[in-house]
Design a protein around this motif. Structure first.
Motif, PDB file in Angstrom:
ATOM      1  N   ALA A   9       8.262  43.830  65.829  1.00  0.00           N
ATOM      2  CA  ALA A   9       8.514  42.922  64.860  1.00  0.00           C
ATOM      3  C   ALA A   9       8.106  43.905  63.201  1.00  0.00           C
ATOM      4  N   VAL A  10       6.972  44.023  63.832  1.00  0.00           N
ATOM      5  CA  VAL A  10       6.401  44.974  62.048  1.00  0.00           C
ATOM      6  C   VAL A  10       7.310  45.453  61.900  1.00  0.00           C
ATOM      7  N   VAL A  11       7.688  46.635  62.480  1.00  0.00           N
ATOM      8  CA  VAL A  11       8.447  47.791  62.206  1.00  0.00           C
ATOM      9  C   VAL A  11       9.942  47.078  61.957  1.00  0.00           C
ATOM     10  N   ALA A  12      10.471  46.113  61.813  1.00  0.00           N
ATOM     11  CA  ALA A  12      11.895  45.747  62.337  1.00  0.00           C
ATOM     12  C   ALA A  12      11.405  45.202  61.056  1.00  0.00           C
ATOM     13  N   VAL A  13      10.781  44.202  60.339  1.00  0.00           N
ATOM     14  CA  VAL A  13      10.468  43.731  58.861  1.00  0.00           C
ATOM     15  C   VAL A  13      10.428  45.075  58.414  1.00  0.00           C
ATOM     16  N   ALA A  14       9.794  45.788  57.956  1.00  0.00           N
ATOM     17  CA  ALA A  14       9.379  46.605  57.614  1.00  0.00           C
ATOM     18  C   ALA A  14      11.128  47.777  57.208  1.00  0.00           C
ATOM     19  N   ALA A  15      11.898  48.125  57.844  1.00  0.00           N
ATOM     20  CA  ALA A  15      13.133  47.980  57.947  1.00  0.00           C
ATOM     21  C   ALA A  15      14.270  47.452  57.163  1.00  0.00           C
ATOM     22  N   ALA A  16      13.680  46.424  57.246  1.00  0.00           N
ATOM     23  CA  ALA A  16      14.906  45.107  56.653  1.00  0.00           C
ATOM     24  C   ALA A  16      14.689  45.339  54.991  1.00  0.00           C
ATOM     25  N   GLN A  17      13.557  45.697  54.956  1.00  0.00           N
ATOM     26  CA  GLN A  17      13.285  45.569  53.504  1.00  0.00           C
ATOM     27  C   GLN A  17      13.572  47.218  52.822  1.00  0.00           C
ATOM     28  N   PRO A  19      15.801  50.575  53.440  1.00  0.00           N
ATOM     29  CA  PRO A  19      16.519  51.132  54.706  1.00  0.00           C
ATOM     30  C   PRO A  19      16.651  52.243  55.558  1.00  0.00           C
ATOM     31  N   GLN A  20      15.399  53.503  54.410  1.00  0.00           N
ATOM     32  CA  GLN A  20      14.954  54.292  54.566  1.00  0.00           C
ATOM     33  C   GLN A  20      14.390  53.978  55.793  1.00  0.00           C
ATOM     34  N   ASP A  21      13.131  53.927  55.761  1.00  0.00           N
ATOM     35  CA  ASP A  21      12.818  52.671  57.295  1.00  0.00           C
ATOM     36  C   ASP A  21      13.265  52.738  58.592  1.00  0.00           C
ATOM     37  N   ASP A  36     -12.900  40.683  80.065  1.00  0.00           N
ATOM     38  CA  ASP A  36     -13.726  40.134  79.046  1.00  0.00           C
ATOM     39  C   ASP A  36     -12.897  39.266  78.579  1.00  0.00           C
ATOM     40  N   GLY A  37     -11.959  39.882  77.690  1.00  0.00           N
ATOM     41  CA  GLY A  37     -11.056  39.116  76.623  1.00  0.00           C
ATOM     42  C   GLY A  37     -11.257  40.176  75.338  1.00  0.00           C
ATOM     43  N   SER A  38     -12.222  40.915  75.054  1.00  0.00           N
ATOM     44  CA  SER A  38     -12.090  42.478  73.521  1.00  0.00           C
ATOM     45  C   SER A  38     -10.642  42.973  74.333  1.00  0.00           C
ATOM     46  N   TYR A  39     -10.275  43.528  73.015  1.00  0.00           N
ATOM     47  CA  TYR A  39      -9.525  44.092  73.266  1.00  0.00           C
ATOM     48  C   TYR A  39      -9.102  44.547  72.046  1.00  0.00           C
ATOM     49  N   ASN A  40      -9.033  45.937  71.824  1.00  0.00           N
ATOM     50  CA  ASN A  40      -8.371  46.729  70.381  1.00  0.00           C
ATOM     51  C   ASN A  40      -7.701  47.578  71.059  1.00  0.00           C
ATOM     52  N   HIS A  41      -5.728  47.647  69.357  1.00  0.00           N
ATOM     53  CA  HIS A  41      -4.833  48.455  69.350  1.00  0.00           C
ATOM     54  C   HIS A  41      -4.923  48.917  68.448  1.00  0.00           C
ATOM     55  N   ARG A  42      -4.473  50.597  67.691  1.00  0.00           N
ATOM     56  CA  ARG A  42      -3.636  50.989  67.272  1.00  0.00           C
ATOM     57  C   ARG A  42      -2.579  51.028  66.929  1.00  0.00           C
ATOM     58  N   TYR A  43      -2.196  51.305  65.754  1.00  0.00           N
ATOM     59  CA  TYR A  43      -0.636  52.369  65.780  1.00  0.00           C
ATOM     60  C   TYR A  43      -0.225  52.811  64.696  1.00  0.00           C
ATOM     61  N   GLN A  44       0.586  53.741  64.642  1.00  0.00           N
ATOM     62  CA  GLN A  44       0.959  54.950  63.476  1.00  0.00           C
ATOM     63  C   GLN A  44       2.232  55.354  63.698  1.00  0.00           C
ATOM     64  N   THR A  45       3.580  54.976  62.355  1.00  0.00           N
ATOM     65  CA  THR A  45       4.836  55.557  63.017  1.00  0.00           C
ATOM     66  C   THR A  45       4.814  56.531  61.863  1.00  0.00           C
ATOM     67  N   SER A  46       6.352  56.663  62.185  1.00  0.00           N
ATOM     68  CA  SER A  46       5.963  58.050  61.559  1.00  0.00           C
ATOM     69  C   SER A  46       6.405  57.649  59.952  1.00  0.00           C
ATOM     70  N   SER A  66      -2.015  50.140  56.629  1.00  0.00           N
ATOM     71  CA  SER A  66      -1.740  50.493  55.417  1.00  0.00           C
ATOM     72  C   SER A  66      -0.388  50.911  55.100  1.00  0.00           C
ATOM     73  N   TYR A  67      -0.004  51.137  54.200  1.00  0.00           N
ATOM     74  CA  TYR A  67       1.932  51.257  54.237  1.00  0.00           C
ATOM     75  C   TYR A  67       1.912  52.237  52.480  1.00  0.00           C
ATOM     76  N   THR A  68       2.976  52.174  52.756  1.00  0.00           N
ATOM     77  CA  THR A  68       3.692  52.745  50.904  1.00  0.00           C
ATOM     78  C   THR A  68       4.921  51.264  50.676  1.00  0.00           C
ATOM     79  N   GLY A  69       4.447  51.397  49.422  1.00  0.00           N
ATOM     80  CA  GLY A  69       5.185  49.986  48.981  1.00  0.00           C
ATOM     81  C   GLY A  69       6.943  50.275  48.480  1.00  0.00           C
TER      82      GLY A  69
END
Length: 135
Positions: A9-17, A19-21, A36-46, A66-69
C-alpha cells in the motif's frame, strides 16, 4: 502477510503521487514477530523510500521513515506511538506554539481534580499534554 500488504500500500501510494515511482521495487525487507508480541520490521525500495519500526503489538511502537519529496528534498520522520498517541517529529513538520492561557488553566484544573470514574484517564498523559502545550 499483513505487513506485506501495508508495504504494498505504501509503494502504491508513492507510485500514485509520482509516476516515476510506479516501477519501484522492494530491495530490502526484514520482519520479525516474536511470541511475546514484540516485533520489528524494516524495508527499503529502489526509489529510496526507507522505513523501520519496532514495538509491542497494541501497546507501543517507535520508528522512522524517509523519502524524497516531489521537490527533490529528502524528508525524514521519526515517531513514537503509545498511550499518548502518535507523536511524529521531523524538520519539515509544523510545531505547536504555546497554548492559550485559558486552555492551560483548564488542563491544570483537570489535573487538580482528576475524574474518578474514567478508567481511561491518565495523569501521565495529561502531564505530557500540559508540558507540550506550555511551549
Amino acid at each position: 502477510m499483513f505487513k506485506l500488504f501495508v508495504l504494498a500500500a505504501v509503494v502504491a501510494v508513492a507510485a500514485a503521487q509520482n509516476p516515476q515511482d510506479a516501477q519501484a521495487q522492494v530491495v530490502e525487507y526484514d520482519s520479525v514477530i516474536n511470541p511475546d508480541g514484540s516485533y520489528n520490521h524494516r524495508y527499503q525500495t529502489s526509489n529510496g523510500i526507507q522505513a523501520q519500526e519496532s514495538g509491542i503489538g497494541g501497546q507501543s511502537a517507535q520508528g522512522s521513515y524517509s523519502y524524497t519529496g516531489d521537490d527533490g528534498a529528502q524528508y525524514q520522520v521519526t515517531y513514537v506511538a503509545d498511550e499518548n498517541g502518535f507523536q511524529p517529529q521531523g524538520a519539515h513538520l509544523p510545531v505547536d506554539g504555546p497554548a492559550p492561557e485559558h486552555v492551560l488553566k483548564t488542563l491544570q484544573q483537570i489535573r487538580a481534580n482528576p475524574p474518578r470514574d474514567d478508567p481511561n484517564f491518565s495523569l501521565d498523559a495529561l502531564d505530557a499534554a500540559i508540558a507540550r502545550l506550555s511551549g
